[in-house]
Design a protein around this motif. Structure first.
Motif, PDB file in Angstrom:
ATOM      1  N   HIS A   1       6.507   6.858  41.699  1.00  0.00           N
ATOM      2  CA  HIS A   1       5.904   6.058  40.630  1.00  0.00           C
ATOM      3  C   HIS A   1       5.594   4.641  41.100  1.00  0.00           C
ATOM      4  N   VAL A   2       6.462   4.096  41.949  1.00  0.00           N
ATOM      5  CA  VAL A   2       6.229   2.744  42.464  1.00  0.00           C
ATOM      6  C   VAL A   2       4.952   2.727  43.298  1.00  0.00           C
ATOM      7  N   GLU A   3       4.790   3.744  44.132  1.00  0.00           N
ATOM      8  CA  GLU A   3       3.590   3.846  44.969  1.00  0.00           C
ATOM      9  C   GLU A   3       2.330   3.883  44.107  1.00  0.00           C
ATOM     10  N   ILE A   4       2.331   4.724  43.081  1.00  0.00           N
ATOM     11  CA  ILE A   4       1.129   4.895  42.257  1.00  0.00           C
ATOM     12  C   ILE A   4       0.843   3.640  41.439  1.00  0.00           C
ATOM     13  N   VAL A   5       1.889   3.029  40.889  1.00  0.00           N
ATOM     14  CA  VAL A   5       1.691   1.807  40.104  1.00  0.00           C
ATOM     15  C   VAL A   5       1.175   0.679  40.992  1.00  0.00           C
ATOM     16  N   LEU A   6       1.750   0.535  42.173  1.00  0.00           N
ATOM     17  CA  LEU A   6       1.304  -0.532  43.067  1.00  0.00           C
ATOM     18  C   LEU A   6      -0.137  -0.310  43.512  1.00  0.00           C
ATOM     19  N   SER A   7      -0.472   0.905  43.930  1.00  0.00           N
ATOM     20  CA  SER A   7      -1.852   1.171  44.361  1.00  0.00           C
ATOM     21  C   SER A   7      -2.810   1.034  43.185  1.00  0.00           C
ATOM     22  N   GLY A   8      -2.345   1.385  41.974  1.00  0.00           N
ATOM     23  CA  GLY A   8      -3.183   1.234  40.780  1.00  0.00           C
ATOM     24  C   GLY A   8      -3.462  -0.218  40.447  1.00  0.00           C
ATOM     25  N   THR A   9      -2.444  -1.054  40.503  1.00  0.00           N
ATOM     26  CA  THR A   9      -2.646  -2.472  40.187  1.00  0.00           C
ATOM     27  C   THR A   9      -3.534  -3.137  41.235  1.00  0.00           C
ATOM     28  N   MET A  10      -3.361  -2.772  42.495  1.00  0.00           N
ATOM     29  CA  MET A  10      -4.207  -3.346  43.542  1.00  0.00           C
ATOM     30  C   MET A  10      -5.659  -2.880  43.403  1.00  0.00           C
ATOM     31  N   THR A  11      -5.860  -1.694  42.828  1.00  0.00           N
ATOM     32  CA  THR A  11      -7.205  -1.160  42.635  1.00  0.00           C
ATOM     33  C   THR A  11      -7.887  -1.780  41.425  1.00  0.00           C
ATOM     34  N   LEU A  12      -7.137  -1.925  40.329  1.00  0.00           N
ATOM     35  CA  LEU A  12      -7.758  -2.284  39.048  1.00  0.00           C
ATOM     36  C   LEU A  12      -7.638  -3.751  38.667  1.00  0.00           C
ATOM     37  N   LEU A  13      -6.650  -4.462  39.200  1.00  0.00           N
ATOM     38  CA  LEU A  13      -6.427  -5.847  38.803  1.00  0.00           C
ATOM     39  C   LEU A  13      -6.778  -6.797  39.941  1.00  0.00           C
ATOM     40  N   ASN A  14      -7.670  -7.730  39.669  1.00  0.00           N
ATOM     41  CA  ASN A  14      -8.086  -8.690  40.684  1.00  0.00           C
ATOM     42  C   ASN A  14      -7.194  -9.930  40.642  1.00  0.00           C
ATOM     43  N   ARG A  15      -5.925  -9.713  40.926  1.00  0.00           N
ATOM     44  CA  ARG A  15      -4.970 -10.821  40.899  1.00  0.00           C
ATOM     45  C   ARG A  15      -3.755 -10.457  41.738  1.00  0.00           C
ATOM     46  N   GLY A  16      -2.954 -11.469  42.091  1.00  0.00           N
ATOM     47  CA  GLY A  16      -1.697 -11.195  42.760  1.00  0.00           C
ATOM     48  C   GLY A  16      -0.764 -10.448  41.816  1.00  0.00           C
ATOM     49  N   ILE A  17       0.052  -9.563  42.369  1.00  0.00           N
ATOM     50  CA  ILE A  17       0.918  -8.703  41.565  1.00  0.00           C
ATOM     51  C   ILE A  17       2.337  -9.264  41.576  1.00  0.00           C
ATOM     52  N   THR A  18       2.859  -9.569  40.411  1.00  0.00           N
ATOM     53  CA  THR A  18       4.215 -10.111  40.308  1.00  0.00           C
ATOM     54  C   THR A  18       5.218  -8.998  40.039  1.00  0.00           C
ATOM     55  N   LEU A  19       6.501  -9.289  40.250  1.00  0.00           N
ATOM     56  CA  LEU A  19       7.553  -8.319  39.937  1.00  0.00           C
ATOM     57  C   LEU A  19       7.585  -8.023  38.443  1.00  0.00           C
ATOM     58  N   ASP A  20       7.354  -9.040  37.612  1.00  0.00           N
ATOM     59  CA  ASP A  20       7.352  -8.832  36.160  1.00  0.00           C
ATOM     60  C   ASP A  20       6.263  -7.846  35.751  1.00  0.00           C
ATOM     61  N   LEU A  21       5.094  -7.973  36.361  1.00  0.00           N
ATOM     62  CA  LEU A  21       4.010  -7.043  36.053  1.00  0.00           C
ATOM     63  C   LEU A  21       4.377  -5.621  36.466  1.00  0.00           C
ATOM     64  N   LEU A  22       4.911  -5.475  37.674  1.00  0.00           N
ATOM     65  CA  LEU A  22       5.306  -4.138  38.138  1.00  0.00           C
ATOM     66  C   LEU A  22       6.375  -3.536  37.227  1.00  0.00           C
ATOM     67  N   GLN A  23       7.348  -4.345  36.830  1.00  0.00           N
ATOM     68  CA  GLN A  23       8.410  -3.851  35.946  1.00  0.00           C
ATOM     69  C   GLN A  23       7.836  -3.417  34.596  1.00  0.00           C
ATOM     70  N   ALA A  24       6.872  -4.174  34.082  1.00  0.00           N
ATOM     71  CA  ALA A  24       6.262  -3.818  32.799  1.00  0.00           C
ATOM     72  C   ALA A  24       5.542  -2.478  32.889  1.00  0.00           C
ATOM     73  N   LEU A  25       4.884  -2.225  34.007  1.00  0.00           N
ATOM     74  CA  LEU A  25       4.139  -0.978  34.171  1.00  0.00           C
ATOM     75  C   LEU A  25       5.050   0.194  34.522  1.00  0.00           C
TER      76      LEU A  25
END
Length: 454
Positions: free
Chosen positions: A287-311
Motif C-alpha cells: 500500500h505504501v508503494e502504491i500510495v507513494l507512486s500515486g501521489t508522485m503521479t497525481l500531485l504536483n507538490r512535495g509529499i509530506t509524511l502527514d499527506l502519506l499518513q492521511a492517504l
C-alpha cells in the motif's frame, strides 16, 4: 546538478559555431539523463549570454520547492509564441514605437501573427545590435510526448523560413525516438549536436566535491570504474557518485553498484531499488508503494509524511519512523528537501513511478479516489486543486463528476492565479465532453458562468 569542464569546452565550440552560422536551426540531441537542460541553463545564465529568449516545454524539478512542475508541461503553440514574443518585446524597452512593437501581446489573437512578430523583431534586434538573436527551446521531446494534436512543434519555423541573424537552438531526445517532431528536423540543413559523454576528469570533480576516497584505490581508479559502468551518461554518473558514499573500499563499492544494476541502464537501476525496498519491507507495505507512486503521479507538490499518513489511513497502520525508513530505502530516487517534503530526484523518476502506478489495477482507482478526497478537503490550496483534481477524478473513475467543480469560482481562481491558458482550454473541452456523454445538465448554468468568466 554541477557543471563540468568538458561541457564548458563543448559549449564554447557550440557558441562559436552558432555565432558564425548566424542563421538556422541547431538541435542539441541526447538520450535521457545526458544533461541537455543543464546545457541550455548554463548558456542562458552566462554573463553576456548569447541566448536572447528561452522557453521550457517543461519545468525541471527543484527538490527545494514544495510545488512541483506538472509532467505534461507547456506544449501549446499559443503559449510558446506568446511567451517568446513577450520575452523579445522586453528587449525593445524605450524603442517600442520606433520598431512598431505591439504593446499588448494578448491582443494578437492569431498564433501565425505572433510567430511573424517574433521573427520580425528578432531580425530587427539583430540589425540594431549586430548580435545574432538566439531563441532557445528546451525539452521538445516533452511536447512530442504530450499526446496533443496542436503542440508548438508544428509551428516551429524550418531553417529556410528564418530571417538573417536569427538562430533557433532546440534541445530534446533524438529524432529517431520522437515521430511527432517536425520532419524537417532530420534534414541536412539542421545542425545536430549530440551531447557528449562525461569524461574521467568530470567524475573526479564530483568525487572530490563529495570527499569520496578509499584506502585501496586512487580517485583516478574510482573515476575510471564509474566511467566504465555509466558510459559517461550524466544522470548515471550522478547516481554512481551518490552510491559511492559510505563504503570503505572500492571492492565493496563495486559489489554494491553491480547489485544495483546501474550498468544495465537507468530503468534497471530504478527497478532494482524499488523492488529491493519491497522485498525488504514485505507485501504488507504494498500500500505504501502504491500510495507513494500515486501521489508522485497525481500531485504536483512535495509529499509530506502527514499527506502519506492521511492517504494510508484505513489501508495500513504505520508509524512516521517506519515511513521515514521506507523512504530512505528508495534513495536516491526520492529525496527529502529542507522542509521535510519528499520529491522525485529528477523528472525521469516521476515517469518511472507513473508507469508503476498505472499498472496497479484496482488499487490505482482506490488510491486516486483517496487523493481526490484529499484535494477537495484542501479546498483553499488553489494550485493543488487546479493542477491535480481533474486528473485524479479521471483516474479514480469519477470523470462524470468533473463538471460540478467547474464553476465561476473555479474560473475566477484560475484567472487570479494566472493558470496557463492551455490548461483552461483543455479543462473546458473535458467538461463539455463529459456533459455531452452523460446528458446530465444540472450544472450547465455553473459551467456557462465559468466559461464566461474565462
Amino acid at each position: 546538478e554541477p557543471f563540468f569542464q568538458s561541457r564548458v569546452r563543448w559549449i564554447k565550440d557550440l557558441k562559436d559555431e552558432i555565432l558564425e552560422k548566424n542563421k538556422g536551426v541547431f538541435f542539441i540531441s541526447g538520450e535521457p539523463g545526458t544533461g541537455k537542460s543543464n546545457i541550455i541553463n548554463y548558456m542562458a545564465n552566462e554573463e553576456n549570454s548569447i541566448i536572447t529568449t528561452r522557453f521550457h516545454s517543461f519545468k525541471p524539478i527543484n527538490v527545494e520547492y514544495d510545488v512541483m512542475p506538472a509532467d505534461e508541461g507547456i506544449y501549446s503553440s499559443e503559449d510558446f509564441w506568446k511567451n517568446t514574443l513577450i520575452q523579445i518585446k522586453d528587449k525593445f524597452e524605450g524603442r517600442m514605437e520606433k520598431y512598431n512593437v505591439p504593446v499588448a501581446v494578448e491582443a494578437i489573437k492569431s498564433v501565425d501573427k505572433k510567430m511573424k512578430e517574433v521573427l520580425r523583431l528578432a531580425n530587427c534586434l539583430y540589425k540594431e545590435t549586430g548580435k545574432t538573436t538566439v531563441i532557445a527551446v528546451d525539452g521538445i521531446d516533452h511536447a512530442a510526448r504530450a499526446g496533443k494534436k496542436n503542440t508548438f512543434l508544428k509551428t516551429l519555423p524550418s531553417p529556410s523560413r528564418l530571417p538573417e541573424g536569427v538562430v533557433f537552438v532546440l534541445a530534446g531526445q533524438p529524432y529517431s525516438n520522437n515521430p511527432e517532431y517536425p520532419l524537417w528536423l532530420d534534414g541536412n540543413d539542421v545542425i545536430t549536436k549530440t551531447v557528449p559523454a562525461l569524461e574521467r576528469d568530470d567524475i573526479k570533480q564530483l568525487l572530490t566535491n563529495d570527499n569520496i576516497c578509499y584506502e585501496d584505490a586512487t580517485i583516478e581508479e574510482i573515476a575510471e570504474y564509474i566511467l566504465s559502468v555509466t558510459k559517461g551518461n550524466t544522470l548515471s554518473v550522478m547516481y554512481a557518485v551518490y552510491d559511492a558514499k559510505g563504503h570503505d573500499s572500492i571492492c565493496n563499492y563495486e559489489k554494491y553498484i553491480t547489485d544495483r544494476k546501474l550498468a544495465n541502464g537507468i530503468d534497471a537501476y530504478y527497478d532494482y531499488i524499488w523492488q529491493s525496498a519491497m522485498d525488504k519491507w514485505g507485501i504488507s507495505y504494498k500500500h505504501v508503494e502504491i500510495v507513494l507512486s500515486g501521489t508522485m503521479t497525481l500531485l504536483n507538490r512535495g509529499i509530506t509524511l502527514d499527506l502519506l499518513q492521511a492517504l494510508l489511513q484505513d489501508l495500513i497502520k504505520i508509524t512516521d519512523i517506519q515511513l521515514i525508513c521506507w523512504m530512505q530505502s528508495i534513495e536516491p530516487l526520492i529525496i527529502e528537501n529542507n522542509k521535510g517534503a519528499y520529491s522525485a530526484y529528477v523528472n525521469d523518476v516521476r515517469l518511472f513511478l507513473r508507469r508503476r502506478f498505472e499498472k496497479s489495477g484496482e488499487s490505482k482507482r482506490i488510491v486516486a479516489d483517496k487523493i481526490c478526497e484529499y484535494i477537495l478537503k484542501e479546498n483553499t490550496n488553489v494550485a493543488l486543486k487546479h493542477d491535480s483534481l481533474f486528473r485524479s477524478l479521471i483516474m479514480a473513475g469519477r470523470r462524470k463528476e468533473i463538471p460540478r467543480y467547474f464553476d465561476a469560482k473555479y474560473a475566477y481562481e484560475a484567472v487570479i492565479e494566472s493558470r496557463p491558458l492551455n490548461e483552461l482550454e483543455d479543462q473546458t473541452y473535458t467538461v463539455l465532453e463529459v456533459l455531452a456523454e452523460n446528458g446530465e445538465l444540472d450544472c450547465l448554468v455553473d459551467v456557462s458562468c465559468a466559461i464566461s468568466t474565462i
